[in-house]
Design an enzyme around this catalytic site. Structure first.
Site, PDB file in Angstrom:
ATOM      1  N   ASP A 204     -16.418   8.322  -6.121  1.00  0.00           N
ATOM      2  CA  ASP A 204     -16.053   6.847  -6.247  1.00  0.00           C
ATOM      3  C   ASP A 204     -14.762   6.466  -5.534  1.00  0.00           C
ATOM      4  O   ASP A 204     -13.931   7.141  -5.399  1.00  0.00           O
ATOM      5  CB  ASP A 204     -16.048   6.175  -7.567  1.00  0.00           C
ATOM      6  CG  ASP A 204     -15.824   4.828  -7.743  1.00  0.00           C
ATOM      7  OD1 ASP A 204     -16.841   4.219  -7.317  1.00  0.00           O
ATOM      8  OD2 ASP A 204     -14.876   4.341  -8.320  1.00  0.00           O
ATOM      9  N   GLU A 254     -17.223  27.417  -4.132  1.00  0.00           N
ATOM     10  CA  GLU A 254     -17.256  28.612  -5.092  1.00  0.00           C
ATOM     11  C   GLU A 254     -18.487  28.690  -5.854  1.00  0.00           C
ATOM     12  O   GLU A 254     -19.112  29.560  -6.301  1.00  0.00           O
ATOM     13  CB  GLU A 254     -16.149  28.647  -5.968  1.00  0.00           C
ATOM     14  CG  GLU A 254     -14.845  28.827  -5.541  1.00  0.00           C
ATOM     15  CD  GLU A 254     -14.800  30.247  -4.454  1.00  0.00           C
ATOM     16  OE1 GLU A 254     -15.193  31.017  -5.385  1.00  0.00           O
ATOM     17  OE2 GLU A 254     -14.360  30.258  -3.311  1.00  0.00           O
TER      18      GLU A 254
END
Length: 539
Positions: A204, A254
């Site tokens: 956002d 990751e």
């Protein structure tokens, strides 16, 4: 999907505004239980992922975008156990789940802000936010002239005389992203949700994180975007935010197949492309396309800029027609295209809205968007052809824009009305006992139940288009304009030619088998406000 063509590059993502999707416990508010019960429906659309608007603990002063606890589920929506079960259910169905990250501001009820209010000026607790002394006699004048996105000033004064910054509502104090506590906290929040099965985040206000530490006045210029070619804006699209995103990207990388999506309101695609560099966001919404009027030249221009500019940084555009902040396209396209649809909501001439034309254009726009190279986001209810509810009773309006604008702008409630599932019932199947915003009576015919088996319904159109997109355009990122008569837009994607007629009358189209059309076609020309996908012999 192979690593050479990641899933997100051509994904169709379905946006779920949780409060308005499905109510599982009968309290009138959508929740996790309701969403879990409707996951098979979302899967039946053929989409690849869902994006869920904030479900975190919140006082709900701004529909959940005022977060009090980023690691907790608001009791109105359910429990953490239900959230984890939802993530597992979705993944079993082949649906990835993107969550909403709200990093620009917290709720004023967040423990950090409460600590800041209890601490003196200049304290470490206040350094996590933007606290400043005022100007003028006794510091009674706000530190800057900045204007809130929701209307009114961006500064609120506390009891000891300091002022704090909020680009949105006063209940949403902005975080200070030069503070190491803030940087470390959000890295941990990312890990928390990725460990629990999320596939990434829509971010956002991605353009708003960094603020000029000198807090200069802005004057009479755009309060969101900088002047094209001018100096950096004091609080939008600044350079430090890219350093922040690179830290996030290192964490997200990751986790195989996890992504970051930017809601970045910037001046141009040249600026937006900076967010899409290989070590930053995977996707960024193309708002220029969304905001283009239903006319051939603006649409062509938006596409002509987006495709090659995204390609210049090794990626593809992310297309969108509506979301929880925007007047629904069925209504936008049904108004004169010179109108400000948001302003029209308050007291505009209702006779100017042609709902049938709006729906016809919205159906054509869906085929245009889904035919383009890149990814596409569908806001819940678009697949049903839902219009904006422009006549909500004033007493039910909740969007802070309504109050902060002095009741001169209605805000976003009209695009957040709960969607209809059945043709009968007090809330058309949304829940067992009404809904938090009233639904129009004529939405019975727009319900999932009413459209599910109707061959030419908007719901069936979306399902067919998404299926055909997967079959013919899944990993094909080619794009070539096709020359057509004036008023028509056409492009080739491998063997598929996408044609849209914006003109005043029927138009001839290239030879080919019609795969899907936004309006039933007989042999002959393409009607106005209609789109079609044609399968040709040419590759």
């Amino acid at each position: 999907m192979s690593s050479s063509h990641p899933w997100w590059r051509n994904a169709v993502v379905y946006q779920v505004y949780l409060r308005s999707f499905a109510d599982g416990n009968g309290d009138g508010t959508g929740d996790i239980a309701g969403l879990r019960s409707r996951l098979p429906y979302i899967r039946s659309l053929g989409v690849d992922a869902i994006w869920i608007n904030p479900w975190y603990v919140s006082p709900m002063n701004d529909g959940g975008y005022d977060v009090a606890d980023y690691r907790g589920i608001d009791p109105r929506f359910g429990t953490m156990e239900e959230a984890i079960d939802l993530l597992e259910d979705a993944n079993r169905l082949g649906l990835r789940v993107l969550l909403d990250l709200v990093p620009n501001h917290t709720s004023s009820e967040h423990v950090w802000f409460q600590e800041a209010l209890a601490s003196p000026p200049g304290s470490q607790a206040r350094a996590r936010y933007h606290f400043q002394p005022g100007r003028g006699p006794g510091g009674s004048v706000p530190p800057t002239d900045w204007t809130s996105v929701f209307g009114g000033p961006t500064w609120t004064r506390v009891a000891d005389g300091d002022w704090y910054l909020h680009l949105f509502d006063s209940s949403q104090p902005d975080l200070n992203w030069t503070n190491p506590d803030v940087r470390a906290e959000f890295l941990d929040i990312l890990t928390f949700w990725l460990d629990r099965g999320a596939s990434g985040f829509r971010v956002d206000v991605a353009n708003g994180l960094d603020k000029d530490p000198n807090y200069p006045d802005i004057g009479e210029v755009d309060q969101i975007k900088r002047v094209p070619g001018g100096p950096l804006h004091p609080y939008s699209d600044r350079d430090l935010l890219h350093e922040i995103v690179r830290e996030w990207r290192a964490v997200v990388d990751e986790y195989p197949n996890a992504i970051l999506v930017a809601e970045a309101w910037v001046e141009s695609w040249e600026r937006l492309a900076r967010y899409l560099r290989p070590d930053e966001y995977h996707q960024a919404f193309d708002f220029e396309f969304m905001e283009s009027p239903w006319e051939e030249e603006p649409m062509r221009s938006a596409i002509s800029i987006a495709v090659p500019t995204a390609g210049s940084v090794g990626t593809v555009p992310t297309w969108v027609l509506s979301n929880h902040d925007i007047v629904r396209q069925v209504t936008r396209y049904g108004l004169p295209q010179t109108f400000d649809a948001r302003a029209w909501l308050l007291d505009g001439d209702r006779s100017l809205l042609d709902a049938d034309v709006g729906l016809q254009r919205a159906r054509a726009a869906a085929l245009l968007m889904l035919g383009l190279p890149g990814s596409a986001y569908i806001y819940q209810g678009e697949e049903l052809g839902l219009p904006e509810v422009h006549d909500l009773p004033l007493e039910v309006l909740e969007d802070p824009t309504w109050a902060r604008s002095g009741r001169t702008m209605k805000g976003r409630d009209g695009c957040r009305v709960p969607i209809p599932w059945t043709a009968t019932g007090s809330s058309f199947g949304f829940g067992s006992d009404g809904s938090w915003l009233p639904q129009p009576a004529d939405w019975a015919t727009l319900s999932v139940e009413s459209q599910d088996t109707v061959p030419d319904s908007t719901l069936r159109l979306y399902r067919n288009a998404i299926r055909l997109r997967s079959e013919y355009l899944s990993v094909n990122e080619s794009f070539e304009w096709v020359s057509l008569e004036p008023g028509c837009l056409g492009f080739r994607r491998g063997r598929v030619v996408v044609v849209v007629n914006f003109g005043p009358g029927p138009a001839s189209i290239p030879e080919g088998r019609v795969l899907v059309a936004s309006k039933s076609l007989d042999s002959g020309p393409l009607p106005t406000d209609t789109a079609a996908w044609l399968l040709t012999d040419h590759d």
